[in-house]
Design a protein around this motif. Structure first.
Motif, mmCIF file in Angstrom:
data_model
loop_
_atom_site.group_PDB
_atom_site.id
_atom_site.type_symbol
_atom_site.label_atom_id
_atom_site.label_comp_id
_atom_site.label_asym_id
_atom_site.label_seq_id
_atom_site.Cartn_x
_atom_site.Cartn_y
_atom_site.Cartn_z
ATOM 1 N N GLN A 15 0.828 -1.198 0.000
ATOM 2 C CA GLN A 15 0.000 0.000 0.000
ATOM 3 C C GLN A 15 0.864 1.250 0.000
ATOM 4 O O GLN A 15 0.545 2.249 -0.656
ATOM 5 C CB GLN A 15 -0.931 -0.001 1.215
ATOM 6 C CG GLN A 15 -1.918 1.156 1.228
ATOM 7 C CD GLN A 15 -2.912 1.059 2.364
ATOM 8 O OE1 GLN A 15 -2.812 0.181 3.218
ATOM 9 N NE2 GLN A 15 -3.884 1.953 2.382
ATOM 10 N N GLN A 96 2.225 7.557 -2.955
ATOM 11 C CA GLN A 96 2.618 6.887 -4.178
ATOM 12 C C GLN A 96 3.964 7.414 -4.669
ATOM 13 O O GLN A 96 4.348 8.547 -4.357
ATOM 14 C CB GLN A 96 1.542 7.123 -5.244
ATOM 15 C CG GLN A 96 1.677 6.299 -6.502
ATOM 16 C CD GLN A 96 0.499 6.521 -7.453
ATOM 17 O OE1 GLN A 96 -0.522 7.078 -7.058
ATOM 18 N NE2 GLN A 96 0.654 6.102 -8.694
ATOM 19 N N SER A 159 -2.378 9.353 -3.150
ATOM 20 C CA SER A 159 -2.254 8.844 -4.519
ATOM 21 C C SER A 159 -1.974 9.978 -5.509
ATOM 22 O O SER A 159 -2.264 11.142 -5.231
ATOM 23 C CB SER A 159 -3.539 8.119 -4.935
ATOM 24 O OG SER A 159 -3.810 7.037 -4.067
ATOM 25 N N LYS A 161 -2.493 11.504 -9.420
ATOM 26 C CA LYS A 161 -3.266 11.502 -10.660
ATOM 27 C C LYS A 161 -2.543 12.375 -11.672
ATOM 28 O O LYS A 161 -2.097 13.479 -11.351
ATOM 29 C CB LYS A 161 -4.675 12.046 -10.443
ATOM 30 C CG LYS A 161 -5.502 12.157 -11.740
ATOM 31 C CD LYS A 161 -6.886 12.694 -11.465
ATOM 32 C CE LYS A 161 -7.693 12.883 -12.754
ATOM 33 N NZ LYS A 161 -7.890 11.599 -13.474
ATOM 34 N N GLN A 217 -1.521 15.267 -6.091
ATOM 35 C CA GLN A 217 -1.673 14.275 -5.032
ATOM 36 C C GLN A 217 -3.053 14.409 -4.403
ATOM 37 O O GLN A 217 -3.629 15.503 -4.337
ATOM 38 C CB GLN A 217 -0.579 14.432 -3.985
ATOM 39 C CG GLN A 217 -0.544 15.779 -3.302
ATOM 40 C CD GLN A 217 0.675 15.944 -2.422
ATOM 41 O OE1 GLN A 217 1.644 15.183 -2.511
ATOM 42 N NE2 GLN A 217 0.660 16.933 -1.543
ATOM 43 N N SER A 218 -3.584 13.275 -3.937
ATOM 44 C CA SER A 218 -4.963 13.253 -3.444
ATOM 45 C C SER A 218 -5.109 13.871 -2.069
ATOM 46 O O SER A 218 -6.214 14.288 -1.688
ATOM 47 C CB SER A 218 -5.490 11.810 -3.419
ATOM 48 O OG SER A 218 -4.691 11.003 -2.563
#
Length: 238
Positions: A15, A96, A159, A161, A217-218
């Motif tokens: 993860q 990530q 995460s 994108k 980033q989230s």
């Protein structure tokens, strides 16, 4: 590295993944301070002054670079003496890790997103306009700008994108920006007036224009720190 491309593995089963970098004899990589998790016997880590030249000139250059850009005086260099060197890294925040291939494409990297760069590529600290610096929050008066050929590993909080901007513009909360194409025009500013920004909770944003890539980033580290801070006692009760 002979082909100017870092040999790395990101474990997709984790993860919050570790990154393993394979280093041949004589190969090197620059890494974020404190990011090393483990390495084989052939890999050595050395701290060197973050400047060009030699002697007292190099020392003064590193000091000057640190003062004007906020960048560390030192950088960690990993080098292998054997063909099967392995170095594992982990970012300081859970999230990530992505690889950006440098060459035809070059990028600007926001503060805290740098994890590693292979020894054939370079970066410079690029001065921002006064307006950008005052509103930036991340990067200050300077942002990291890549050059040369090689591989850059960038990390995020949460995460990542990828946004492909094909003309036009897009506005993104500055704290969510990880990296963007060097060719993109960008402007850091308040989303609305000062009072409106306080009311909506949307403060400093980054508007990008042109054609290129943007990585976001989230999670927002500033918002997360505020939430955690509500549960941390800073005083003592009598």
């Amino acid at each position: 590295m002979s082909d100017n491309r870092m040999k790395y593995t990101i474990d997709s089963n984790m993860q919050f993944p570790l990154v393993e970098i394979a280093l041949e004899a004589g190969e090197m990589a620059y890494i974020q301070q404190g990011s090393m998790v483990y390495h084989t016997d052939s890999v050595t880590l050395n701290t060197r002054l973050n400047a060009k030249g030699s002697g007292i000139g190099k020392l003064m250059g590193a000091i000057g670079r640190s003062i004007v850009s906020g960048e560390s005086m030192f950088i960690t260099q990993a080098t292998s003496t054997a063909a099967d060197g392995v170095l594992a890294l982990a970012p300081s925040m859970p999230g990530q890790v992505i690889a950006l291939e440098l060459g035809e494409k070059q990028y600007r990297i926001n503060d805290g997103a740098f994890l590693a760069l292979d020894g054939s590529a370079q970066y410079t600290m690029e001065r921002q306009s006064v307006g950008r610096a005052l509103f930036g929050g991340q990067g200050g008066f300077f942002v990291m700008t890549t050059q040369g050929q090689g591989t850059l590993l960038a990390n995020s909080f949460g995460s990542i994108k990828k946004i492909d901007l094909k003309g036009g513009s897009i506005t993104i909360d500055n704290a969510h920006v990880v990296a963007w194409s060097r060719d993109l025009d960008y402007d850091i500013h308040l989303e609305n007036s000062f009072m409106q920004s306080i009311g909506t909770g949307e403060g400093v944003v980054n508007t990008f224009r042109g054609t290129g890539e943007i990585y976001v980033q989230s999670l927002n580290v500033e918002t997360f720190a505020h939430v955690i801070g509500n549960y941390i006692s800073t005083g003592s009760s009598s």
